[in-house]
Structures are given as structure tokens and as C-alpha cells.
Design a protein around this motif. Structure first.
Motif, PDB file in Angstrom:
ATOM      1  N   ASN A 169       1.125   2.611   5.024  1.00 14.78           N
ATOM      2  CA  ASN A 169       1.939   2.696   3.806  1.00 14.78           C
ATOM      3  C   ASN A 169       2.176   4.153   3.412  1.00 14.78           C
ATOM      4  O   ASN A 169       1.794   4.596   2.328  1.00 14.78           O
ATOM      5  N   SER A 185       1.192  10.838   1.338  1.00  7.67           N
ATOM      6  CA  SER A 185       0.418   9.859   0.577  1.00  7.67           C
ATOM      7  C   SER A 185       0.244   8.593   1.396  1.00  7.67           C
ATOM      8  O   SER A 185       0.986   8.333   2.350  1.00  7.67           O
ATOM      9  N   SER A 186      -0.744   7.790   1.009  1.00  8.86           N
ATOM     10  CA  SER A 186      -0.968   6.494   1.645  1.00  8.86           C
ATOM     11  C   SER A 186      -1.798   5.632   0.709  1.00  8.86           C
ATOM     12  O   SER A 186      -2.418   6.134  -0.236  1.00  8.86           O
ATOM     13  N   TYR A 187      -1.795   4.336   0.977  1.00  8.49           N
ATOM     14  CA  TYR A 187      -2.654   3.442   0.199  1.00  8.49           C
ATOM     15  C   TYR A 187      -3.007   2.226   1.041  1.00  8.49           C
ATOM     16  O   TYR A 187      -2.334   1.909   2.024  1.00  8.49           O
ATOM     17  N   GLU A 188      -4.088   1.588   0.658  1.00 13.37           N
ATOM     18  CA  GLU A 188      -4.550   0.372   1.312  1.00 13.37           C
ATOM     19  C   GLU A 188      -4.654  -0.728   0.265  1.00 13.37           C
ATOM     20  O   GLU A 188      -5.068  -0.480  -0.871  1.00 13.37           O
ATOM     21  N   TYR A 189      -4.269  -1.946   0.639  1.00 17.22           N
ATOM     22  CA  TYR A 189      -4.456  -3.072  -0.271  1.00 17.22           C
ATOM     23  C   TYR A 189      -5.950  -3.258  -0.534  1.00 17.22           C
ATOM     24  O   TYR A 189      -6.758  -3.259   0.390  1.00 17.22           O
ATOM     25  N   GLY A 191      -7.678  -1.073  -2.051  1.00 20.38           N
ATOM     26  CA  GLY A 191      -8.282   0.246  -2.164  1.00 20.38           C
ATOM     27  C   GLY A 191      -8.368   0.701  -3.608  1.00 20.38           C
ATOM     28  O   GLY A 191      -8.043  -0.033  -4.550  1.00 20.38           O
ATOM     29  N   GLU A 192      -8.773   1.951  -3.794  1.00 18.70           N
ATOM     30  CA  GLU A 192      -8.970   2.485  -5.144  1.00 18.70           C
ATOM     31  C   GLU A 192      -7.727   3.159  -5.699  1.00 18.70           C
ATOM     32  O   GLU A 192      -7.758   3.692  -6.803  1.00 18.70           O
ATOM     33  N   GLY A 193      -6.642   3.178  -4.957  1.00 13.55           N
ATOM     34  CA  GLY A 193      -5.417   3.813  -5.425  1.00 13.55           C
ATOM     35  C   GLY A 193      -4.729   4.545  -4.292  1.00 13.55           C
ATOM     36  O   GLY A 193      -4.987   4.296  -3.113  1.00 13.55           O
ATOM     37  N   ILE A 194      -3.836   5.463  -4.663  1.00 17.48           N
ATOM     38  CA  ILE A 194      -3.075   6.221  -3.673  1.00 17.48           C
ATOM     39  C   ILE A 194      -3.867   7.454  -3.256  1.00 17.48           C
ATOM     40  O   ILE A 194      -4.431   8.159  -4.091  1.00 17.48           O
ATOM     41  N   ASP A 195      -3.908   7.696  -1.954  1.00 20.12           N
ATOM     42  CA  ASP A 195      -4.571   8.882  -1.410  1.00 20.12           C
ATOM     43  C   ASP A 195      -3.524   9.928  -1.055  1.00 20.12           C
ATOM     44  O   ASP A 195      -2.438   9.601  -0.561  1.00 20.12           O
ATOM     45  N   TYR A 196      -3.870  11.199  -1.276  1.00 19.46           N
ATOM     46  CA  TYR A 196      -2.971  12.308  -0.959  1.00 19.46           C
ATOM     47  C   TYR A 196      -3.671  13.251   0.010  1.00 19.46           C
ATOM     48  O   TYR A 196      -4.861  13.549  -0.144  1.00 19.46           O
TER      49      TYR A 196
END
Length: 318
Positions: A169, A185-189, A191-196
Motif C-alpha cells: 500500500n 509511505s505505507s500501511y498494513e491492515y 497496523g498502528e497507522g501509516i509508516d513513513y
């Protein structure tokens, strides 16, 4: 008996060759030019069903495809159709993609092709883009419109190298960051939110961030990096629904904290619907010089010049 066996084998072999030839002719006739009229210099070992046309601008177009089971991208002149450059991936593509749809649902996609949409960014060293992977059925043909797909990975075209940075994503937050790096950026369902993440031009992770580098006043491109983790931006501090103060700030996005924030005296209590154009005239160490052009809804204009110490936030209007 031997002659009869030889004749039977010859007939069977001939039938197989004829069938293969007919299938190929049918495919060629159905598809026409699989390369959309572009003059691809080396057409060997392509998966012809994977070739996709990706317009870039009025002068240039990309073709994408799978060549020797690896990513392939070609760039072409729109007018002459000549090949300008090509990039070949070094890693074999995984044709079976597991897609997390959320709610505990995992979908398997048989990867057939990939294309780009609007996520193509020119950099000083090449291009950065997001590929959208698709699965094509047996009825798919050249000329069919294709949109959507599953966005995964970041592709960096650096010089003649095609670098794949695996990412679920993905998003491109800042294609022009500190020392030619980029922010993705990316995110996982679940997860704790969006990673940068900050990536170097050769696709190596530099640092992770907790916050998104962005300018709260105008377009995101007007955030100016000071380091891999810090950037200078401007924001409007609302007095009420109609008036605001403009402030310049420095954020550390790795820890999501404001280092300093300074009001701009000539931009206090201004109309909240004004438009701004921000220009950095000089970037010294540590003094930067800014020009901000303000246009109000009634057409009146204002220009503000100032310097700011990017280490301390000390500001002087000129």
C-alpha cells in the motif's frame, strides 16, 4: 512397420507445429503490434501479454512489461516512436501475489502486467513511481482500457538501474527530499497507522519517520528539508473563521515534534482566504532568505521578505 511409425510421428509432429503456429498467428492477428508502434530495440524474451502503454506527457511515453521474468520499462519519443532509454530489473517477479483485503481476507492474484497511473515523479537522478499490478484474463487484448490494479512496491529508475523497494500500500510523499532522497509511505491492515520512510536514490532505507512531511499552508512541495528528519514549513494559526496568523516552523518528523515555531510579524491577522506563493531565495548555513507573495480575494497583494535562522527560528524582516 518402421515406415508407418515414422509417417504417424511425422503427421502428429506436423499437427502440433501447425497448431502452435495457428495459435501464434491468432494471437498476433488479435493483438496487432504488442508494442503499440514503439520501436523497442530488443524484443526477445518478453511476455507479450504484459506490455502496457503508459503515457507520460505530450513528448514522452513509457512502456512497461515483464522481460525474462523481471520488470522492464522503456521510455520513448511520442513523435518518432524511437526508444530513448530502457531499464531492466535484476530480481525475478513473484507472479503469485497475496493481497490482504482486511477483515482476515487474503486474495491471491496471478500477476500478468503492471502499469503506472499518476504516480510518476521526475527527480534529479531519474524517476520514482508506484506500479499497479494486474491480472489479465484470456480475453484481454491490446487496446483494452486498463485502470486500477493492486498498488505495491516503489520503483526507482536511477541512471540505467531499475530498483524495486518492496512496500505494501505505497505512497510517494516527497519525491524531492534531503540530498536527493525521497519520502514514501505505507500501511498494513490491522497496523498502528501509516509508516513513513526516507529512501536514498539507490533504494536503501535511511530513516523511519513517525509523521508526514508536509506544509500546512500551501502545497506539500513547499516543505523544505534541512536534514533527513527535519523540514521547514509554514502554517496558518487561525484567530477565527476569517482571520489568521502565518507562522514558520521546523519539525522533526522522525519523532513528530516541533523544534521551533516563529510568527511572521507582517503576516499577522490577515484574511484567511488569501493565497500564498512561497520562494526560498537563499539557503545559507544557517540563515535562509524567504519571499512570500500574498494575494487576497479582492485582488490586493502584499510581498514579505525575511530571513530566518533555521537552527534557532530567529526571524528578521527585510
Amino acid at each position: 512397420m518402421r515406415n508407418l511409425l515414422f509417417k504417424v510421428c511425422t503427421v502428429v509432429l506436423g499437427s502440433v507445429l501447425l497448431l502452435s503456429s495457428c495459435d501464434k498467428d491468432h494471437w498476433d492477428e488479435q493483438q496487432g503490434d504488442c508494442f503499440y508502434g514503439y520501436k523497442v530495440e530488443n524484443r526477445n524474451v518478453f511476455d507479450l501479454r504484459s506490455i502496457t502503454h503508459c503515457p507520460y506527457n505530450q513528448d514522452t511515453a513509457f512502456l512497461t512489461g515483464i522481460k525474462n521474468e523481471k520488470h522492464w520499462i522503456g521510455m520513448f519519443d511520442q513523435q518518432t516512436k524511437k526508444q530513448l532509454q530502457e531499464w531492466n530489473g535484476s530480481e525475478t517477479i513473484d507472479r503469485e501475489i497475496k493481497i490482504d483485503r482486511g477483515y482476515g481476507e487474503i486474495e491471491t492474484m496471478r500477476l500478468s502486467a503492471f502499469h503506472f497511473e499518476s504516480d510518476i515523479h521526475k527527480t534529479s537522478w531519474g524517476f520514482v513511481m508506484i506500479p499497479y499490478y494486474t491480472e489479465r484474463g484470456s480475453n484481454w487484448g491490446i487496446g483494452m482500457l486498463e485502470a486500477g490494479g493492486y498498488a505495491r512496491d516503489i520503483l526507482l529508475l536511477n541512471g540505467d538501474k531499475l530498483i524495486v523497494y518492496p512496500l505494501n500500500n505505497p505512497g510517494i510523499v516527497q519525491p524531492h527530499w534531503f540530498q536527493e532522497s525521497i519520502v514514501v509511505s505505507s500501511y498494513e491492515y490491522g497496523g498502528e497507522g501509516i509508516d513513513y520512510t526516507v529512501l536514498s536514490p539507490d533504494g536503501k532505507k535511511v530513516v523511519d519517520m513517525k509523521d508526514r512531511p508536509q506544509n500546512w499552508l500551501v502545497e506539500e512541495k513547499n516543505i523544505f528539508p534541512v536534514s533527513y528528519t527535519d523540514g521547514i514549513g509554514l502554517r496558518d494559526w487561525r484567530r477565527d473563521a476569517e482571520r489568521c496568523d502565518i507562522r514558520i516552523y521546523r519539525n522533526n518528523y522522525a519523532i513528530s515534534e516541533t523544534v521551533w515555531e516563529t510568527p511572521i510579524p507582517s503576516l499577522l491577522n490577515i484574511k484567511g482566504d488569501a493565497r500564498f506563493n512561497i520562494t526560498v531565495l537563499e539557503q545559507g548555513n544557517p540563515i535562509w532568505k524567504y519571499r512570500i507573495d500574498v494575494t487576497n480575494r479582492d485582488g490586493s497583494k502584499q510581498q514579505v521578505l525575511f530571513t530566518v535562522n533555521v537552527e534557532t527560528g530567529a526571524l528578521t524582516e527585510i
